[in-house]
Design an enzyme around this catalytic site. Structure first.
Site, PDB file in Angstrom:
ATOM      1  NE  ARG A 285      -6.227   0.316  12.084  1.00 20.46           N
ATOM      2  CZ  ARG A 285      -5.051   0.224  11.495  1.00 20.46           C
ATOM      3  NH1 ARG A 285      -4.162   1.163  11.659  1.00 20.46           N
ATOM      4  NH2 ARG A 285      -4.749  -0.810  10.740  1.00 20.46           N
TER       5      ARG A 285
ATOM      6  CE  LYS B  88      -0.174  -0.371   4.993  1.00 21.44           C
ATOM      7  NZ  LYS B  88      -0.847  -1.075   6.103  1.00 21.44           N
TER       8      LYS B  88
ATOM      9  CG  MET C 126      11.124  23.952   0.828  1.00 22.81           C
ATOM     10  SD  MET C 126      10.273  25.131  -0.224  1.00 22.81           S
ATOM     11  CE  MET C 126       9.236  25.991   0.922  1.00 22.81           C
TER      12      MET C 126
ATOM     13  CE1 TYR D  19      15.183  31.477   6.588  1.00 20.74           C
ATOM     14  CE2 TYR D  19      14.906  29.126   6.155  1.00 20.74           C
ATOM     15  CZ  TYR D  19      14.934  30.441   5.709  1.00 20.74           C
ATOM     16  OH  TYR D  19      14.704  30.711   4.397  1.00 20.74           O
TER      17      TYR D  19
HETATM   18  C1  LIG Z   1      -0.034  -2.057   6.651  1.00 28.19           C
HETATM   19  C2  LIG Z   1      -0.611  -3.356   7.070  1.00 28.19           C
HETATM   20  C3  LIG Z   1       0.205  -4.480   7.179  1.00 28.19           C
HETATM   21  C4  LIG Z   1       1.713  -4.410   7.096  1.00 28.19           C
HETATM   22  O1  LIG Z   1       2.175  -3.904   8.346  1.00 28.19           O
HETATM   23  P1  LIG Z   1       3.713  -3.715   8.683  1.00 28.19           P
HETATM   24  O2  LIG Z   1       3.700  -3.297  10.116  1.00 28.19           O
HETATM   25  O3  LIG Z   1       4.218  -2.665   7.777  1.00 28.19           O
HETATM   26  O4  LIG Z   1       4.388  -5.024   8.465  1.00 28.19           O
HETATM   27  C5  LIG Z   1      -0.407  -5.698   7.443  1.00 28.19           C
HETATM   28  N1  LIG Z   1      -1.751  -5.781   7.623  1.00 28.19           N
HETATM   29  C6  LIG Z   1      -2.566  -4.702   7.553  1.00 28.19           C
HETATM   30  C7  LIG Z   1      -4.011  -4.864   7.776  1.00 28.19           C
HETATM   31  C8  LIG Z   1      -2.018  -3.461   7.288  1.00 28.19           C
HETATM   32  O5  LIG Z   1      -2.821  -2.388   7.242  1.00 28.19           O
END
Ligand SMILES: *Cc1c(COP(=O)(O)O)cnc(C)c1O
Length: 381
Positions: free
Chosen positions: A142, A44, A317, A264
């Site tokens: 969640r 993702k 930046m 800065y």
């Molecule tokens: C992002 C995610 C993972 C992977 O998690 P990591 O901690 O990056 O290994 C696995 N399962 C679900 C549901 C996730 O949202």
């Protein structure tokens, strides 16, 4: 190295190198730690910011077949890259989008009875029981079916009959903290949920979950961050290979007199005559402003000329300043300093910045040149 970047390294100021063979080694390492369980990959967020196309292809070549994205659009993009992959959409079924999922052969990880009914109803129209995962919430509170809602789903025989559940999954809240009592509690709740869908493959572990023991591996594990070099064993040394290396180019070096300030806000003051170097990388490039120097025993650092040098003053930046006084070799205009990579691990830099490796990686900017090392092509090395 081949560049998929439209930005030439010599003109970019900052360079992000991504080691695809290290991703493959990390996947193989996790696969071997997962015992008999299949090892998938969470890709993702554009593969945690590292580039979905090269990363997914490298993982496929290493042997990975099951992939997890968050959004249906990410699934569509991945489907073009990997026509044969199993692709789960973790955010579930978006309203009215079942046809989109079916067209691209995306499996929603269903999170509610509403979603399940919509998926089953679409399957009836489509003339086929469509594959999907069921996501049960075992305590993170969640996403997912609560356990009573899951019981309600199983009792809804018309819905269950008209879809093809190929995975039962849940997600751990505290996998990075092995002694936390919620881990065993979630595992036990998940095992109860599994017993109600006998024969359906099950998946609980993310990266850290793989290291909680065999009883967390089930049939499929879903590592993300560990593939990209994050430490899945928080209390122990990182067994993973570094994947991303972010380097900034030195634009100028100069001397600063005792008592003068840098940057800065004049937040850093020289206590001795100091040799400084100005790097062309700043928060626009994904270097958090919170990596600015502060009074502490472990100041944020970069790696240059074979050793670590402290960051001084504020990260701005487009640039940041480092103290190179103690380097034995002179650094020159055009030399590069490692901001993240094999010498400055992402977990360490993240903790300096008050964040986690996930956020650091996913926020890497788009202005630098991206260089991808070739993956291993045979998948066996
Ligand atoms: C992002 C995610 C993972 C992977 O998690 P990591 O901690 O990056 O290994 C696995 N399962 C679900 C549901 C996730 O949202």
């Amino acid at each position: 190295m081949n560049s998929l970047s439209p930005i030439p390294p010599d003109l970019a100021g900052a360079v992000l190198s991504i080691d695809l063979s290290a991703i493959q080694k990390n996947w193989r390492y996790l696969n071997s730690h997962a015992g008999k369980s299949e090892c998938g990959a969470a890709v993702k967020g554009n593969a945690y910011g590292l580039g979905i196309a090269p990363v997914a292809k490298a993982l496929w070549q290493a042997g990975c077949r099951s992939f997890f994205v968050a959004r249906p659009m990410e699934g569509e993009e991945l489907r073009e890259i990997l026509p044969g992959a199993t692709i789960f959409v973790l955010d579930g079924l978006f309203p009215g989008q079942a046809e989109f999922y079916a067209q691209h052969n995306l499996l929603p990880a269903l999170i509610s009875i509403e979603e399940a009914r919509e998926w089953a109803a679409f399957g009836r129209i489509y003339g086929r029981k469509l594959p999907c995962a069921i996501h049960v919430d075992t305590g993170i509170n969640r996403l997912g079916f609560s356990l009573p809602e899951y019981a309600g789903l199983l009792a809804d025989t018309a819905t269950m009959r008209d879809m093809n559940v190929t995975l039962l999954m849940s997600h751990l809240a505290c996998a990075d903290d092995p002694p936390h009592p919620l881990n065993a509690k979630q595992r036990d709740a998940f095992n109860v949920a599994r017993s109600k869908l006998p024969g359906v493959p099950a998946s609980l572990a993310n990266s850290s979950g793989i290291f909680l023991g065999k009883d967390y591996a089930h049939d499929l594990v879903r590592p993300g961050i560990a593939l990209y070099g994050g430490n899945p064993t928080s209390a122990l040394a990182n067994p993973m290979q570094a994947v991303a290396c972010l380097e900034g180019a030195i634009m100028q070096t100069r001397n600063v007199e005792t008592g003068e300030t840098v940057g800065y806000g004049a937040t850093w003051q020289a206590r001795r005559e100091t040799r400084i170097a100005v790097l062309g990388a700043g928060y626009k490039d994904g270097v958090p402003r919170s990596l600015s120097s502060r009074e502490s025993n472990s100041p944020p650092q970069v790696f240059v000329g074979g050793r670590r040098c402290p960051i001084i003053g504020r990260v701005s930046m487009d640039m940041m300043v480092i103290d190179v006084t103690d380097l034995h070799l002179p650094v020159r205009r055009g030399d590069r300093a490692e901001i993240l990579g094999p010498n400055i691990l992402i977990d360490e830099a993240a903790s300096w910045a008050g964040t986690i490796s996930y956020e650091l990686l996913t926020r890497l900017g788009s202005r630098y040149a991206r260089l991808y090392s070739e993956p291993d092509s045979d998948g066996m090395t």
